[in-house]
Design an enzyme around this catalytic site. Structure first.
Site, PDB file in Angstrom:
ATOM      1  N   ARG A  26      98.088  55.915   4.498  1.00 24.04           N
ATOM      2  CA  ARG A  26      98.271  56.248   2.961  1.00 24.04           C
ATOM      3  C   ARG A  26      97.758  57.488   2.688  1.00 24.04           C
ATOM      4  O   ARG A  26      98.319  58.318   1.848  1.00 24.04           O
ATOM      5  CB  ARG A  26      97.605  55.152   1.977  1.00 24.04           C
ATOM      6  CG  ARG A  26      98.257  53.997   2.143  1.00 24.04           C
ATOM      7  CD  ARG A  26      97.782  52.721   1.243  1.00 24.04           C
ATOM      8  NE  ARG A  26      96.304  52.528   1.917  1.00 24.04           N
ATOM      9  CZ  ARG A  26      95.382  52.015   1.421  1.00 24.04           C
ATOM     10  NH1 ARG A  26      95.472  51.496   0.182  1.00 24.04           N
ATOM     11  NH2 ARG A  26      94.154  51.883   1.776  1.00 24.04           N
ATOM     12  N   ASN A  40      99.600  49.755   0.385  1.00 25.41           N
ATOM     13  CA  ASN A  40      99.508  48.668   1.380  1.00 25.41           C
ATOM     14  C   ASN A  40     100.125  47.391   0.822  1.00 25.41           C
ATOM     15  O   ASN A  40      99.473  46.872  -0.113  1.00 25.41           O
ATOM     16  CB  ASN A  40      98.412  48.277   2.090  1.00 25.41           C
ATOM     17  CG  ASN A  40      97.909  49.490   2.933  1.00 25.41           C
ATOM     18  OD1 ASN A  40      98.862  50.387   3.280  1.00 25.41           O
ATOM     19  ND2 ASN A  40      96.566  49.482   3.389  1.00 25.41           N
TER      20      ASN A  40
END
Ligand SMILES: [Zn+2]
Ligand SMILES: [Zn+2]
Ligand SMILES: [Zn+2]
Length: 800
Positions: A21, A39
């Site tokens: 990320r 996520n």
């Protein structure tokens, strides 16, 4: 906003807990895009908005620049309506959905963290739990998915403000590093005696002055001459206290990433002897750890390929040629009768801190009871290892599941001997797999597998299932992995051996599921085929110790015509009575006698083989049993033929670990094949029977003529190569098959597998050997999955 476009991107693979990320966040900033990343149940989901050309460049960069630990299985993108947001953010994980994503294996300390750990100015100076998004524990600390600190054993530690700042800052390399920790807020180590009573003397003891720190590897240069940094930090003192004890020859159990290791000074003969005595492990080689490649080069021959493997983030144990073999400081007791040493480099920060110039090589062997998984629970460690060790170096970062070290070696390319830490649970691809499958594996070196939708998840090394404790772990690991990966098996595959614990387990626990039994050697060959994406028919050479045959006998010297869905037994070694069954495996002299009785029934070979003289009474008893024809199991095992030859040459009449006789026979032969002995191929139609009795007679003749044992060992290896080559040529003539697949435990023998491959390729065959999974029973589950998936696909029930 006119030319703005927006796309959604879905990425599957190991993309959680590996800095994915923040990588996306920074990439979006770089390209000037807005949107978000999160996520979720299936991996990573992204929405980005900007000009079309920037979006394309962004997509390309995802594939090109992904973080080192990421493992992308697929990327999909599609257009959606722009919404005109004005920043890019990282959204919190969504827990409401069902979770289904891949888990990263544990990874070795990265270079950045190492540098920080060795920097006296850094706040994590000599801190044994330093980590970041690119390194540290994963698989062994995850309790549930998604991978988030709250669902790992790190939730027990509340981050201090400084750690929290790093964790929250997308520009920091510890952004969302779930195990992030420091000496203020993170886990700590301490030292106990063998009963678990704490004995470290934290601040009172006057040890660990700068000189001692300076002795720590690679720190020397930096710290030499600079005495201003004062005493050792408190948090590392138990480690230095232990080092003082290790230098005195003491033995410790050290809690690492996936469990406890038994540790002692590998240069101290008495310490290693003590460890062997206390662990009841007389001969089996012990792995060692060395602090860096310079030290490895001091003791071992290392190729560039081997170096690459040693320093890879997986940090497996690599079998290396031992240069001076016991004459270089490392005591011979570490690996008696071996020309190779199992070496690994440190992979946790704690490991690095154990070394210095007067402690350059440590024995680092799994803390377990023979054959069982590595012990990882603190209480169990004290109960079961307390009699072996003098000290425990313990820490309070809980391990959720045990994970042993992986073991590899480099032939022409890397070969897997044990696939565990650093690899598990990275999936292997097998497009044939559709429905959810559980493959239970074998009984020795067990690894099971869960598979679904083209991916096969092999478990970490479980070990031998024969003890109550391993069985307990086996069942627990299966339940856990079913939960973690959310693969509820509909098809359960097992070995055909009715007495295998894994078979009994499958038949009992999954009696309501579709059960498929797969013949052991078919699974071996299919496993190697799966690795190479092969289908259709191949020549399968399955040279193995023990495997249950479709006729109820013990197979193991098998030449199969195999495809993933079925096989035909084309040739095999002639059956031999295996006196004493399992006892015969542990006492190779029994196999030797059985072969000699057939080959030279009238000769007085007992007189000729002086090393057998002490066994005289036992041999006569065994002779009576065989001659009377008392019913004993029969075997066509190639492993047993190796055992017999080792016993006849006086190398080993009894063994203390699996495969010992064959391993020592290979050691004796060295790196050369000799001229083949004669053998006979009987019968005119398949299955052809290969009669090895002329080999045994010829060996006795050579012994009588005073030929050296190593020459005989070379000739024997040459014979097995010749035998396999002959039959492959015969099969090619009759069936036109070109591809040869080699599998089974016997192919752990380097001289045999390299020699045979070379000969086969010289004859124009295409040869396939294992590389990603072991050739021993640790690779069986992959083959079981492949066979089962093909049977379902082609609606064939081979042996169910
Ligand atoms: Zn790191
Ligand atoms: Zn902290
Ligand atoms: Zn096998």
């Amino acid at each position: 906003m006119g030319d703005r476009e927006r796309i959604a991107i879905r990425i599957n693979g190991i993309v959680q807990g590996v800095g994915f990320r923040p990588f996306i966040f920074n990439l979006a900033l770089e390209h000037g895009l807005t949107g978000w990343v999160t996520n979720d149940s299936a991996g990573v989901l992204i929405e980005v908005e900007g000009s079309g050309s920037k979006l394309n460049a962004f997509l390309k960069d995802i594939k090109l620049k992904a973080p080192p630990l990421a493992h992308i299985v697929s990327i999909k993108s599609w257009s959606i309506d722009p919404i005109g947001d004005n920043e890019f953010i990282i959204r919190a994980s969504d827990r409401s959905e069902k979770v289904k994503t891949l888990i990263s294996p544990d990874m070795a300390l990265c270079e950045d963290c190492y540098r920080e750990m060795m920097d006296p100015q850094d706040r994590r100076y000599l801190y044994p739990f330093i980590n970041c998004t690119n390194c540290g524990p994963r698989f062994t600390i995850i309790e549930e998915m998604p991978y988030d600190r709250l669902y790992t054993t790190m939730r027990e530690f509340i981050m201090c403000p400084e750690c929290q700042r790093e964790y929250d800052d997308p520009k920091n390399r510890r952004f969302h590093a779930q195990p992030n920790a420091c000496p203020v807020c993170g886990p700590e180590v301490w030292l106990t005696d063998r009963t678990g009573k704490r004995v470290d003397e934290r601040s009172s003891l006057d040890y660990g002055l700068v000189d001692e720190v300076a002795a720590t590897y690679e720190l020397c240069e930096k710290v030499k001459g600079d005495k201003s940094i004062g005493l050792l930090p408190e948090w590392v003192r138990p480690i230095f206290q232990l080092k003082t004890e290790l230098k005195k020859g003491k033995i410790a159990a050290v809690k690492g990433l996936g469990g406890y290791h038994l540790v002692c000074d590998a240069l101290n003969r008495e310490a290693v002897q003590n460890l062997r005595k206390r662990k009841y492990r007389p001969d089996k080689p012990l792995a060692v750890m060395m602090p860096n490649l310079d030290v490895v080069r001091r003791y071992c021959q290392v190729s560039s390929e081997e170096e690459k493997l040693l320093i890879s983030p997986v940090r497996p144990i690599v079998l290396l040629k031992w240069k001076a073999k016991g004459y270089d400081g490392i005591t011979l007791e570490v690996a008696p009768a071996q020309s190779r040493l199992g070496v690994m480099l440190p992979y946790t920060p704690l490991h690095y801190l154990l070394f210095d110039e007067s402690l350059p090589v440590l024995v680092m062997t799994s803390g377990n009871i023979s054959g069982e998984p590595i012990i990882y629970d603190d209480q169990e460690a004290v109960e079961r290892l307390g009699d072996i060790v003098d000290y425990f170096l313990v820490h309070n970062r809980r391990i959720v599941r045990p994970c042993d070290d992986s073991v590899q070696r480099v032939d022409n390319s890397p070969v897997m001997i044990r696939r565990s830490r650093g690899y598990a649970p990275i999936p292997l691809r097998l497009p044939a797999v559709k429905e959810p499958i559980l493959a239970c594996g074998g009984e020795m070196n067990n690894i099971f597998a869960l598979a679904e939708k083209g991916l096969v998840f092999m478990s970490q090394h479980i070990g031998d299932l024969k003890t109550k404790n391993s069985l307990y772990h086996y069942r627990r690991m299966i339940d856990e992995m079913v939960k973690l990966f959310e693969i509820e098996p509909e098809i359960v595959v097992h070995d055909l051996h009715p007495e295998y614990i894994s078979t009994k387990f499958a038949l009992k626990k999954y009696k309501d599921k579709r059960l498929i039994g797969v013949q052991h050697h078919h699974a071996h060959i299919a496993s190697c085929m799966a690795e190479h994406g092969l289908d259709g028919q191949v020549i399968g050479l399955a040279f193995d110790g023990t495997g249950y045959g479709t006729d109820g006998k013990i197979w193991g010297g098998e030449i199969l015509i195999a495809s993933p869905e079925k096989f035909e037994r084309w040739a095999h070694l002639k059956y031999l009575p295996l006196p004493g069954g399992d006892k015969g495996v542990k006492e190779p002299w029994r196999i030797g006698v059985a072969y000699l009785l057939k080959a030279l029934p009238d000769a007085d070979w007992l007189q000729e083989l002086p090393f057998w003289y002490s066994l005289k009474d036992e041999i006569n008893m065994l002779k009576t049993i065989i001659e009377k024809g008392i019913k004993v199991p029969e075997t066509s095992s190639m492993g047993r033929l190796f055992d017999a030859v080792a016993a006849i040459l006086g190398i080993r009449t009894r063994i203390s670990y699996e495969g010992q006789a064959a391993i020592e026979l290979e050691e004796l032969a060295g790196e050369e094949l000799g001229e083949p002995y004669p053998f006979i191929v009987e019968d005119d139609s398949p299955p052809f029977v290969i009669n090895p009795l002329p080999i045994i007679s010829a060996i006795i003749r050579d012994l009588r003529a005073g030929k050296k044992a190593y020459k005989i060992a070379r000739r024997f290896h040459g014979t097995v190569v010749e035998m396999a080559l002959n039959l492959c040529i015969k099969i090619r003539q009759e069936l036109g098959l070109q591809r040869v697949v080699m599998s089974g435990g016997v192919f752990q023998n380097r001289l045999l597998s390299l020699g045979l491959k070379k000969c086969l390729e010289g004859e124009g065959f295409e040869v396939f050997q294992h590389c990603q999974v072991p050739t021993n029973d640790g690779g069986l589950a992959l083959g079981q999955v492949y066979v089962a998936s093909q049977c379902i696909l082609k609606k064939e029930d081979t042996f169910g």
